[in-house]
Enzyme design. Structure first.
Site, mmCIF file in Angstrom:
data_model
loop_
_atom_site.group_PDB
_atom_site.id
_atom_site.type_symbol
_atom_site.label_atom_id
_atom_site.label_comp_id
_atom_site.label_asym_id
_atom_site.label_seq_id
_atom_site.Cartn_x
_atom_site.Cartn_y
_atom_site.Cartn_z
ATOM 1 N N SER A 136 0.854 -1.192 0.000
ATOM 2 C CA SER A 136 0.000 0.000 0.000
ATOM 3 C C SER A 136 0.885 1.234 0.000
ATOM 4 O O SER A 136 2.039 1.185 0.439
ATOM 5 C CB SER A 136 -0.888 0.015 1.260
ATOM 6 O OG SER A 136 -1.518 1.272 1.428
ATOM 7 N N TYR A 149 -1.727 -1.165 10.667
ATOM 8 C CA TYR A 149 -1.797 -1.564 9.262
ATOM 9 C C TYR A 149 -0.620 -0.986 8.477
ATOM 10 O O TYR A 149 0.056 -1.707 7.729
ATOM 11 C CB TYR A 149 -3.120 -1.089 8.658
ATOM 12 C CG TYR A 149 -3.299 -1.429 7.199
ATOM 13 C CD1 TYR A 149 -3.747 -2.689 6.818
ATOM 14 C CD2 TYR A 149 -3.034 -0.496 6.210
ATOM 15 C CE1 TYR A 149 -3.922 -3.009 5.478
ATOM 16 C CE2 TYR A 149 -3.193 -0.808 4.865
ATOM 17 C CZ TYR A 149 -3.645 -2.066 4.499
ATOM 18 O OH TYR A 149 -3.804 -2.368 3.168
#
Length: 244
Positions: A136, A149
């Site tokens: 990401s 995360y």
């Protein structure tokens, strides 16, 4: 650029939804024999109906022992997409042990375990392979309430480079894709505040988020021989966000 994965066997984790599901469908359409891994059996059933002939494995990748039982004898795999992930939003000061452990187990530890299984098989067979880790852009930038995360994705950046360095002599390439927000159920958790979503989109120089097809196409490129000299790298599919 025409891609053909005929004769190859691919394993995709987190295959039930979103990017993983899109990747399975694309690989299947391009001739690969696909093993779809998800912890949600209903997703695998519907995916099998859309992609007749794929193999499915239902397992929680956050469980090391269950994963070993499910995938330890999976057979020859040429291509691996480590896509499985969980996202639970917590401010840093409210991060709990359960969320920390669960997120790292699924997002990072499973990448190590599944990649070991696949890489050992490739080495034993003496054939080249390609691994793509779905990361990401938050590996490189901060978003509110994504401490855990983001940490898993930051660690994935270094893990990808280490894997590329150590597996390179065996002709196994390892890369990542780092997308911005994609219209999936997981990404929508970040966009519950309409004002934040608007400001975030406006900061992207292209004025948009990424489409799932954009991410899938980057994965396919990295899996294919078209990227034969690319390893230890990451493709930003971020509509220019990191340049803003």
């Amino acid at each position: 650029m025409r891609l053909d994965f005929s004769g190859g066997r691919a394993l995709v984790t987190g295959a039930g939804k979103g990017i993983g599901r899109g990747t399975v469908k694309a690989l299947h359409a391009l001739g690969a024999a696909v093993i779809a891994v998800s912890r949600t059996n209903t997703d695998l059933v519907s995916l099998s109906e859309q992609c007749p002939g794929i193999e499915t494995v239902c397992v929680d990748l956050g469980d090391w022992e269950a994963t070993e039982r499910a995938l330890g004898s999976v057979g020859p795999v040429d291509l691996l997409v480590n896509n499985a992930a969980t996202l639970q939003m917590q401010p840093f000061l409210e991060v709990t042990k359960d969320v920390f452990d669960r997120t790292f187990n699924v997002n990072l530890r499973s990448v190590v375990q599944v990649s070991q299984i696949v890489a050992r098989g490739l080495i034993q067979r003496g054939v080249p392979g390609s691994i793509v880790n779905v990361s990401s852009m938050v590996a490189h930038v901060t978003f509110p309430n994504l401490a855990v995360y983001s940490s898993t994705k930051g660690a994935m950046t270094t893990l990808t480079k280490v894997m590329a360095a150590e597996l390179g002599p065996y002709k196994i390439r390892v890369n990542s894709v780092n997308p911005t927000v994609v219209p999936t159920a997981m990404s929508q958790k970040v966009l519950t505040d309409p004002d934040f979503a608007r400001k975030l989109k406006e900061r992207h120089p292209l004025g948009k988020f990424a489409e799932m097809e954009d991410v899938v196409n980057s994965i396919l490129f990295l899996l294919s021989d078209r990227s034969a000299s690319t390893s230890g790298s990451g493709i930003l599919v971020d509509a220019g966000y990191l340049a803003s």
